[in-house]
Design an enzyme around this catalytic site. Structure first.
Site, mmCIF file in Angstrom:
data_model
loop_
_atom_site.group_PDB
_atom_site.id
_atom_site.type_symbol
_atom_site.label_atom_id
_atom_site.label_comp_id
_atom_site.label_asym_id
_atom_site.label_seq_id
_atom_site.Cartn_x
_atom_site.Cartn_y
_atom_site.Cartn_z
ATOM 1 C CE LYS A 109 -3.970 1.746 2.755
ATOM 2 N NZ LYS A 109 -4.760 1.508 3.995
ATOM 3 C CB SER A 167 -8.423 0.451 6.063
ATOM 4 O OG SER A 167 -9.160 1.635 5.989
ATOM 5 C CB SER A 186 -8.179 3.127 3.100
ATOM 6 O OG SER A 186 -7.300 2.521 4.045
#
Lengths: 102, 486, 489
Positions: free
Chosen positions: C75, C174, C150
């Site tokens: 990420k 997330s 997310s």
């Protein structure tokens, strides 16, 4: 003008003041939209007032640790050029910004 | 009648002063990262992602900074908090890499305590807390307001900073200075800071108000900043007190505000900063865990405390028979005190040692731009000099000359004496010859002496000393002269 | 070969090379990108260099790390030395980090090969990946739908089979919500289990990094690599790291599984089809030998409001550093430094970030701090106590990971609160700081859904073991392939 939106939205937030504290320039449209979106969220937040929490301790952190300290040892710094590599503006070894007006 | 009383009272105000002193701690590394803590390095050379507030970085507390603060607290009789924590003080300023300062809000490491002044007055402390210093802004083109842009050096950002806050206990600018002198002496004895105001390792802000003499209410205070020496603290406080008195006399009200001291113009001026707009939004820093120091750790630190200046002063008075004044000066600065005690140990002459350390040594140091730490003179050499004076080998005047040479070059006193021919002449035959010559040259003085004018004796002594170029032992000269005249 | 452990074995046995695996992953990522938009940036050169190092180690006969040659996606909230890290924000679009996150260093030391930085909601604020400042990521099961957020980019690329392992972060759900949406395993470890150093902060008291993987074994292996105390993170905990892979099990005899009465009532009322799927999942656990017990989380319903005070408050402070002075974007149209700050932040932050900064600034401001922030912290205590009480009666809790199947792009963007409600079942665990994971549990109208398994603090081994038994018995993810599948499968 924005004050009117605020009253319409019935949210206690003085958006202009808070935006100034947060140093974000908001458009009138954003301020109005945020106000109305907050009013929906505050339906949830206001429910918290129902609970009697007077005898409850606050949890700032979930881990029960204390005294996490490091030894006073020097580690290498990254050097002036690496420090300034990402700087939007620089002058010699300094970061450069617009002037500060109090 | 009542108006008259009010007027009388209005002319008689007393100042109320509280000080906030920021002290940079002399750790090896910064408060929350491993960058070297050092003054005067190349701009932005002592920085890393952590103290520059780069994305993803986290702070870790420097153990030594906590130790230094707690030792200061222990030395000043503060209570060390059983539970303490760090908070974030949120406000935007370009010298602050994260736009928040890690500080302590409602649970400082120490509360209470006091600083005892040489006068015996105890100045109560409110708290001592630990935080991180900010970087430095350089305003291109001089003053902030007129500058075209700002340059930032973050070397100082993240240096451990201890904030010592007094109660409003100080009642005059001189007392404020005495507090600072004493605080500096304590911090220097503890070795926790360089305490150099001109380098910014000790910085002082003052809260000043005035109130009718004898009143216990507090007036509206002004916060005075930007003072860069003890002298400027005194000047700024004197100015500010006079300004407030004049304001009240003119029927004005004192406004709560921040005022900067202008050293060049010798006045304070309002910064007109929007203090009321500040809302620091303190909250516990979630990146750090609380502190709860073990009693055993605190006891160990307490045992490691060095002798503090006031205790040292008392000991100097008692053990060495020094005056209050002499003992105060010799105990205030650690290197001076250490040197002094070494001279005493080597010479066995505390009073003579004190005289040298208070007069000729500092004079010579200043003349040659040295300090007691940078001079090459050793305590043993000064002790030797004291012995040479006592034994009569050299005159007091010659000793002063030798002392300066020792301070400047670190030479042995014997070597200076030999080089410069400063040994005192105590040879009675040689002195007798000089005495005869002086009497022969000044027959009038013999008559005067015999007529009872003892002044005449000293005149002849002077003539003999002059003839010996100062090297004759004055006591032997005087004895020889009296013997010849009687 | 679709899992990390299979790939490592194949490389160790010289059936394939790390370089070959990496080339396949890069090819797959590149090919799918036009539809999936999972990556903010691929790192092909770095990946090839690392892969060659692994291959050289294989040739030399060196002892290989537990993730040797396994391609992974990270990420874009984690820093990698010398590479740009944006956190999904324009304000950091050109920020090149001079250092690597601790977890990135640990993964690379274990032999993992980072092929790229994945898309995410800006500063991890969002549940659909639509708050990315760059582009929304799509769900490999239906590209008209969101992958969740997310950590949507990592979920999508693992879900599509391009890489077996992704790294995500979870503040209020997330990792778990996008894992559920993309039919993969996603683990949020105990707060403090994994270092946060080098993970760009959203809400410091809640943020945790965790694995998003093709199966439970990969999750266990990855967690074992990244867990542990870090001297650069004072909030990382020095509890010894268990051998998570050794704890994987195949039956659940003797395990007491708590079913949360309040959650069942909630989902039963809002989505009966989903409620039925979860009922079936609980029945599967029972069939494996587990005993189901009813537990209560009476304060969990206050979780959302509590979270939306605490997380924005922390974020308002954490994101203050993005001001255009030292790095990142600057917008300057004359004026003084404060005007520069205000314009930079106005232009550099997206809507959701601004909204949360304003809300958090307000919650901390003078006169409101006690009413909002402190009150929220106290309710956080109550929520944590609910879990403590529940775990006296059960070993783990099983509950919904999500309140719906993947939704269409744009569906919730006009109404932030409807988006916030996506995290209804994941927020309470975040507030309590306890570990939780999502494991594939089946399909609703052809779209994947995850089951959440929750354990007491530092009981990741127990949690992973139980998830492994469930996965082995049900094999939901193995049964179907997403329409948008990578060549690596």
């Amino acid at each position: 003008m924005r004050g009117q939106y605020m009253r319409m939205a019935e949210v206690p937030i003085d958006i202009d003041h808070v935006a100034k504290l947060a140093r974000i320039e908001l458009t009138e449209e954003e301020a109005a939209r945020f106000s109305s979106q907050f009013s929906r969220l505050f339906e949830f937040i206001d429910e918290l007032a129902q609970l009697d929490v007077s005898a409850i301790p606050a949890t700032a952190q979930v881990i029960p640790r204390i005294n996490v300290l490091r030894a006073d040892e020097v580690r290498p710094s990254i050097g002036t050029d690496a420090a300034l590599e990402n700087a939007p503006d620089r002058e010699g070894p300094y970061f450069k910004t617009p002037r500060i007006l109090e | 009648m009542s108006t008259k009383v009010a007027n009388a009272a209005a002319t008689d105000y007393e100042p109320v002063i509280g000080l906030e002193v920021h002290v940079e701690l002399k750790t090896n590394s910064k408060m929350f990262c491993g960058c070297r803590n050092e003054f005067g390095a190349e701009p932005n050379s002592l920085v890393c992602p952590i103290c520059l507030g780069f994305p993803g970085t986290l702070p870790v507390i420097n153990r030594k900074a906590v130790e230094y603060l707690c030792k200061t607290g222990l030395a000043l009789g503060c209570s060390i908090a059983a539970h303490s924590k760090f908070d974030r003080k949120n406000y935007f300023y370009p010298d602050m890499p994260k736009n928040y300062q890690i500080s302590q809000y409602d649970m400082p490491l120490t509360t209470g305590g006091s600083v005892t002044l040489p006068s015996g007055k105890r100045v109560r402390l409110n708290r001592i807390h630990l935080e991180e210093d900010t970087g430095k802004n350089v305003h291109a083109g001089g003053r902030m307001a007129g500058a075209e842009y700002t340059l930032i050096d973050y070397n100082r950002a993240g240096v451990p900073l201890m904030e010592i806050v007094t109660e409003p206990d100080l009642s005059s600018p001189d007392e404020a200075e005495a507090y600072l002198v004493q605080l500096k002496a304590v911090l220097s004895a503890l070795g926790v800071s360089d305490v150099k105001m001109h380098e910014g390792s000790l910085r002082c802000d003052a809260n000043v108000s005035i109130r009718p003499a004898g009143s216990s209410a507090l007036g509206t205070k002004a916060e005075v900043k930007n003072m860069n020496s003890f002298r400027s603290v005194v000047s700024a406080l004197e100015y500010e007190i006079a300004r407030q008195k004049a304001s009240l006399a003119a029927g004005e009200r004192i406004v709560q505000e921040t005022r900067n001291w202008d050293e060049a113009r010798k006045l304070t001026y309002s910064t007109r900063s929007k203090e009321q707009a500040h809302d620091y939004r303190y909250f516990p820093d979630p990146d750090l865990v609380p502190l709860s120091l073990e009693p055993a750790t605190l006891e160990r630190w307490r045992a490691e405390l060095p002798e503090l200046p006031l205790a040292k002063r008392g000991r100097f008075m008692e053990s060495y028979g020094l005056s209050d004044y002499d003992a105060t000066i010799l105990s205030a600065d650690i290197p001076t005190a250490v040197f002094f005690e070494a001279v005493v140990a080597a010479s066995g002459e505390p009073k003579a040692a004190a005289n040298w350390m208070l007069n000729d040594v500092p004079r010579a140091l200043e003349k040659h731009g040295l300090t007691i730490e940078s001079t090459r003179m050793k305590p043993g050499q000064l002790a030797e000099l004291i012995k040479l004076v006592k034994s009569g080998t050299i005159s007091g005047k010659a000793a002063k000359e030798i002392c300066e040479a020792m301070v400047a070059d670190g030479e042995d006193p014997q070597a200076v004496i030999a080089q410069r021919g400063l040994a005192q002449v105590s040879d009675e035959a040689a002195i007798a010859k000089l005495v005869d010559e002086a009497l022969a040259a000044n027959p009038d003085s013999i008559a005067s002496y015999k007529a009872g004018k003892t002044k005449a004796l000293e005149f002849v002594v002077g003539q003999v000393m002059k003839a010996s170029r100062g090297k004759a032992n004055v006591e032997i000269v005087r004895a020889a002269l009296i013997k010849r005249l009687e | 070969m679709r899992t990390g452990h299979e790939i490592r074995e194949a490389i160790a046995r010289k059936q394939t090379s790390a370089l070959e695996v990496v080339e396949q992953a890069l090819e797959s990522a590149g090919r799918l990108e036009t539809e999936l938009h999972a990556y903010i940036r691929l790192l092909p050169e770095r990946a090839r260099i690392k892969a060659r190092e692994i291959d050289a180690a294989v040739t030399r006969g060196d002892k290989l790390g537990p993730l040797a040659g396994v391609p992974i996606a990270v990420k874009d909230i984690f820093t990698v030395a010398g590479e740009i890290a944006t956190a999904g924000s324009k304000i950091l679009e050109n920020f090149r980090s001079p250092y690597s996150a601790t977890v990135v260093e640990k993964l690379e030391r274990a032999g993992a090969v980072i092929i790229g930085k994945t898309n995410m909601d800006e500063f991890a604020m969002g549940s659909s990946c639509e708050n990315s400042a760059f582009f929304p990521t799509r769900n490999p099961w239906d590209v008209t739908r969101v992958p969740g957020g997310s950590s949507g980019g990592s979920a999508a690329t693992v879900g599509a089979g391009t890489v077996p392992i992704g790294l995500g972060t979870d503040t209020g759900g997330s990792i778990r919500e996008p894992a559920s949406f993309c039919n993969i395993v996603g683990v949020k470890p105990t707060y403090g289990r994994v270092s946060r150093f080098g993970m760009i902060a959203f809400a410091s008291s809640l943020d945790q990094a965790g694995p998003m993987t093709a199966d439970v074994r990969d999750a266990a292996q990855t967690l074992e690599v990244i867990a542990g105390f870090d001297e650069f993170d004072s909030t990382s905990v020095d509890v010894p790291v268990s051998d998570y892979t050794a704890a994987l099990r195949d039956d659940l005899s003797g395990v007491r599984v708590g079913i949360v009465a309040e959650f069942e009532a909630e989902i039963g009322a809002s989505d009966p089809a989903l409620a039925a799927l979860y009922k079936a999942a609980y029945a599967d656990l029972e069939r494996l030998g587990a005993t189901l017990v009813e537990v209560h989380l009476p304060h969990a319903r206050y979780g959302l409001a509590t979270y939306y005070l605490i997380a924005p408050a922390e974020c308002s402070s954490n994101l203050a550093r993005y001001d255009g002075a030292r790095y990142g974007r600057r917008v300057q149209n004359g004026g003084d430094v404060f005007e520069m700050f205000e314009r930079t932040r106005a232009a550099g932050f997206g809507d959701e970030v601004k909204r949360r900064i304003i809300l958090g600034t307000y919650a901390l401001s003078a006169g409101y701090y006690d009413a909002y922030y402190v009150r929220a912290q106290k309710i956080r205590t109550l929520i944590k106590r609910d879990f403590d009480t529940s775990f006296a009666a059960c070993d783990v809790i099983a509950c919904p990971a999500v309140s719906c199947a993947p939704f269409e792009l744009g569906q919730k963007m006009q109404d932030p609160v409807s988006m916030y409600l996506m995290d209804y079942f994941t927020i309470p665990m975040s507030l309590a700081g306890i570990p939780a994971l999502s494991v594939p549990a089946g399909y609703v109208t052809g779209l994947p859904v995850g089951l959440q398994i929750v354990a007491p603090a530092f009981e990741e081994a127990r949690m992973l073991g139980i998830a492994h038994a469930y996965e082995a018995a049900t094999g939901h993810a193995r049964r179907r392939e997403p329409p948008l599948a990578g060549a690596a499968r």
